[in-house]
Motif scaffolding. Structure first.
Motif, PDB file in Angstrom:
ATOM      1  N   ARG A  24      -3.866 -24.412 -13.086  1.00 19.89           N
ATOM      2  CA  ARG A  24      -3.655 -23.282 -12.166  1.00 19.89           C
ATOM      3  C   ARG A  24      -4.175 -23.624 -10.772  1.00 19.89           C
ATOM      4  O   ARG A  24      -3.514 -23.378  -9.762  1.00 19.89           O
ATOM      5  N   CYS A  25      -5.357 -24.215 -10.707  1.00 17.90           N
ATOM      6  CA  CYS A  25      -5.949 -24.589  -9.414  1.00 17.90           C
ATOM      7  C   CYS A  25      -5.166 -25.717  -8.746  1.00 17.90           C
ATOM      8  O   CYS A  25      -4.974 -25.710  -7.518  1.00 17.90           O
ATOM      9  N   GLN A  26      -4.700 -26.683  -9.530  1.00 19.50           N
ATOM     10  CA  GLN A  26      -3.896 -27.771  -8.960  1.00 19.50           C
ATOM     11  C   GLN A  26      -2.599 -27.228  -8.364  1.00 19.50           C
ATOM     12  O   GLN A  26      -2.198 -27.634  -7.274  1.00 19.50           O
ATOM     13  N   ALA A  27      -1.958 -26.294  -9.045  1.00 22.72           N
ATOM     14  CA  ALA A  27      -0.731 -25.687  -8.521  1.00 22.72           C
ATOM     15  C   ALA A  27      -1.026 -24.922  -7.230  1.00 22.72           C
ATOM     16  O   ALA A  27      -0.252 -24.999  -6.266  1.00 22.72           O
ATOM     17  N   PHE A  28      -2.135 -24.200  -7.201  1.00 17.13           N
ATOM     18  CA  PHE A  28      -2.516 -23.483  -5.990  1.00 17.13           C
ATOM     19  C   PHE A  28      -2.706 -24.455  -4.833  1.00 17.13           C
ATOM     20  O   PHE A  28      -2.163 -24.259  -3.737  1.00 17.13           O
ATOM     21  N   LEU A  29      -3.481 -25.513  -5.060  1.00 16.56           N
ATOM     22  CA  LEU A  29      -3.754 -26.475  -3.997  1.00 16.56           C
ATOM     23  C   LEU A  29      -2.481 -27.172  -3.521  1.00 16.56           C
ATOM     24  O   LEU A  29      -2.329 -27.437  -2.324  1.00 16.56           O
ATOM     25  N   ALA A  30      -1.563 -27.452  -4.421  1.00 12.59           N
ATOM     26  CA  ALA A  30      -0.300 -28.098  -4.044  1.00 12.59           C
ATOM     27  C   ALA A  30       0.523 -27.212  -3.114  1.00 12.59           C
ATOM     28  O   ALA A  30       1.308 -27.722  -2.302  1.00 12.59           O
ATOM     29  N   ASP A  31       0.343 -25.908  -3.216  1.00 18.41           N
ATOM     30  CA  ASP A  31       1.099 -24.974  -2.384  1.00 18.41           C
ATOM     31  C   ASP A  31       0.448 -24.679  -1.035  1.00 18.41           C
ATOM     32  O   ASP A  31       1.063 -24.036  -0.190  1.00 18.41           O
ATOM     33  N   LEU A  32      -0.795 -25.121  -0.820  1.00 19.08           N
ATOM     34  CA  LEU A  32      -1.445 -24.874   0.464  1.00 19.08           C
ATOM     35  C   LEU A  32      -0.717 -25.636   1.562  1.00 19.08           C
ATOM     36  O   LEU A  32      -0.358 -26.800   1.384  1.00 19.08           O
ATOM     37  N   ASN A  33      -0.552 -24.985   2.700  1.00 19.13           N
ATOM     38  CA  ASN A  33       0.162 -25.603   3.823  1.00 19.13           C
ATOM     39  C   ASN A  33      -0.733 -25.819   5.027  1.00 19.13           C
ATOM     40  O   ASN A  33      -0.275 -25.722   6.157  1.00 19.13           O
ATOM     41  N   GLY A  34      -1.973 -26.077   4.815  1.00 23.79           N
ATOM     42  CA  GLY A  34      -2.895 -26.281   5.919  1.00 23.79           C
ATOM     43  C   GLY A  34      -4.283 -25.829   5.544  1.00 23.79           C
ATOM     44  O   GLY A  34      -4.547 -25.443   4.401  1.00 23.79           O
ATOM     45  N   PRO A  35      -5.180 -25.840   6.527  1.00 17.11           N
ATOM     46  CA  PRO A  35      -6.568 -25.463   6.231  1.00 17.11           C
ATOM     47  C   PRO A  35      -6.676 -23.998   5.852  1.00 17.11           C
ATOM     48  O   PRO A  35      -5.943 -23.154   6.364  1.00 17.11           O
ATOM     49  N   ALA A  36      -7.606 -23.721   4.954  1.00 20.19           N
ATOM     50  CA  ALA A  36      -7.745 -22.353   4.447  1.00 20.19           C
ATOM     51  C   ALA A  36      -9.191 -22.050   4.100  1.00 20.19           C
ATOM     52  O   ALA A  36      -9.949 -22.941   3.711  1.00 20.19           O
ATOM     53  N   VAL A  37      -9.537 -20.795   4.230  1.00 14.34           N
ATOM     54  CA  VAL A  37     -10.791 -20.263   3.713  1.00 14.34           C
ATOM     55  C   VAL A  37     -10.435 -19.602   2.389  1.00 14.34           C
ATOM     56  O   VAL A  37      -9.559 -18.740   2.336  1.00 14.34           O
ATOM     57  N   LEU A  38     -11.097 -20.038   1.320  1.00 12.34           N
ATOM     58  CA  LEU A  38     -10.839 -19.499  -0.016  1.00 12.34           C
ATOM     59  C   LEU A  38     -12.044 -18.705  -0.481  1.00 12.34           C
ATOM     60  O   LEU A  38     -13.168 -19.203  -0.421  1.00 12.34           O
ATOM     61  N   ILE A  39     -11.799 -17.507  -0.946  1.00 11.08           N
ATOM     62  CA  ILE A  39     -12.856 -16.693  -1.525  1.00 11.08           C
ATOM     63  C   ILE A  39     -12.500 -16.541  -2.999  1.00 11.08           C
ATOM     64  O   ILE A  39     -11.495 -15.934  -3.355  1.00 11.08           O
ATOM     65  N   THR A  40     -13.329 -17.142  -3.836  1.00 11.21           N
ATOM     66  CA  THR A  40     -13.015 -17.187  -5.261  1.00 11.21           C
ATOM     67  C   THR A  40     -14.293 -17.007  -6.068  1.00 11.21           C
ATOM     68  O   THR A  40     -15.266 -16.456  -5.575  1.00 11.21           O
ATOM     69  N   HIS A  41     -14.316 -17.492  -7.270  1.00  6.16           N
ATOM     70  CA  HIS A  41     -15.396 -17.292  -8.225  1.00  6.16           C
ATOM     71  C   HIS A  41     -16.090 -18.608  -8.533  1.00  6.16           C
ATOM     72  O   HIS A  41     -15.569 -19.681  -8.244  1.00  6.16           O
ATOM     73  N   GLY A  42     -17.231 -18.520  -9.207  1.00  7.90           N
ATOM     74  CA  GLY A  42     -18.042 -19.697  -9.481  1.00  7.90           C
ATOM     75  C   GLY A  42     -17.335 -20.804 -10.249  1.00  7.90           C
ATOM     76  O   GLY A  42     -17.346 -21.960  -9.831  1.00  7.90           O
ATOM     77  N   ILE A  43     -16.714 -20.486 -11.369  1.00  8.72           N
ATOM     78  CA  ILE A  43     -16.079 -21.517 -12.190  1.00  8.72           C
ATOM     79  C   ILE A  43     -14.810 -22.021 -11.506  1.00  8.72           C
ATOM     80  O   ILE A  43     -14.550 -23.223 -11.459  1.00  8.72           O
ATOM     81  N   THR A  44     -14.043 -21.122 -10.936  1.00  7.99           N
ATOM     82  CA  THR A  44     -12.835 -21.532 -10.218  1.00  7.99           C
ATOM     83  C   THR A  44     -13.207 -22.424  -9.040  1.00  7.99           C
ATOM     84  O   THR A  44     -12.542 -23.433  -8.783  1.00  7.99           O
ATOM     85  N   SER A  45     -14.267 -22.084  -8.339  1.00  4.78           N
ATOM     86  CA  SER A  45     -14.743 -22.912  -7.237  1.00  4.78           C
ATOM     87  C   SER A  45     -15.113 -24.313  -7.727  1.00  4.78           C
ATOM     88  O   SER A  45     -14.769 -25.320  -7.094  1.00  4.78           O
ATOM     89  N   ARG A  46     -15.809 -24.387  -8.836  1.00  6.66           N
ATOM     90  CA  ARG A  46     -16.190 -25.694  -9.405  1.00  6.66           C
ATOM     91  C   ARG A  46     -14.952 -26.545  -9.656  1.00  6.66           C
ATOM     92  O   ARG A  46     -14.927 -27.739  -9.345  1.00  6.66           O
ATOM     93  N   VAL A  47     -13.925 -25.935 -10.238  1.00  4.59           N
ATOM     94  CA  VAL A  47     -12.712 -26.686 -10.567  1.00  4.59           C
ATOM     95  C   VAL A  47     -11.999 -27.133  -9.286  1.00  4.59           C
ATOM     96  O   VAL A  47     -11.591 -28.294  -9.175  1.00  4.59           O
ATOM     97  N   ILE A  48     -11.866 -26.244  -8.329  1.00  5.77           N
ATOM     98  CA  ILE A  48     -11.215 -26.616  -7.065  1.00  5.77           C
ATOM     99  C   ILE A  48     -11.979 -27.740  -6.382  1.00  5.77           C
ATOM    100  O   ILE A  48     -11.382 -28.721  -5.923  1.00  5.77           O
TER     101      ILE A  48
END
Length: 165
Positions: free
Chosen positions: A107-131
């Protein structure tokens, strides 16, 4: 274990979000997009941390926390203990009907593949670890002082992770 459940921020969570906002307001974020998990606690964090600097914050389901299935709302102490190097993380693999780390990683890899530039991400502890482990590599989690998630601002660029204070 909270997973996809929601709870309002505690006073500490509100203070952490305010501190994150102070850190972010000191950075040049021109051209950045702002994205967050749709969880109420994360939207609340984004409002506090980014309310003065972002024109808008969009939600993305892929930034939500790992699903813990039947263990949502349960206390860790009443659940079977995980084994291995990190028993805490092992519990996420054990959660009946839970998402598991492989699904979260995809899920995180798919999200990152769709990013089109720099971003501020507000997420959760485990999701942050994976990203962070996807962007920087597994060594992003090697230093115990930066393994956690809540209340932290990380800058990831060029395979390097910096904890901003």
């Amino acid at each position: 274990m909270q997973g996809w459940l929601n709870s309002p921020l505690t006073p500490k969570g509100e203070a952490d979000a305010a501190r994150q906002g102070e850190i972010l307001s000191g950075l040049d974020l021109d051209g950045f997009t702002y994205l967050c998990s749709p969880s109420g606690r994360t939207v609340q964090t984004a409002g506090i941390a980014c309310g003065r600097i972002a024109e808008s914050v969009c939600t993305d389901m892929r930034l939500r926390e790992i699903g813990v299935g039947d263990w949502a709302g349960r206390l860790r102490d009443e659940l079977p203990q995980g084994t291995g190097d990190d028993p805490y993380m092992a519990q996420y693999e054990m959660a009946p009907s839970g998402e598991g780390m492989a699904v979260l990683s995809a899920r995180c890899q798919a999200f990152l593949a769709d990013l089109n530039g720099p971003a501020v991400l507000i997420t959760h502890g485990i999701t942050s670890r994976v990203i962070r482990s996807i962007v920087v590599g597994p060594h992003a989690l090697a230093n115990p002082s930066i393994r956690g998630g809540q209340g932290c601002v990380y800058h990831l660029k060029g395979g390097v992770q910096n904890l901003l204070t």
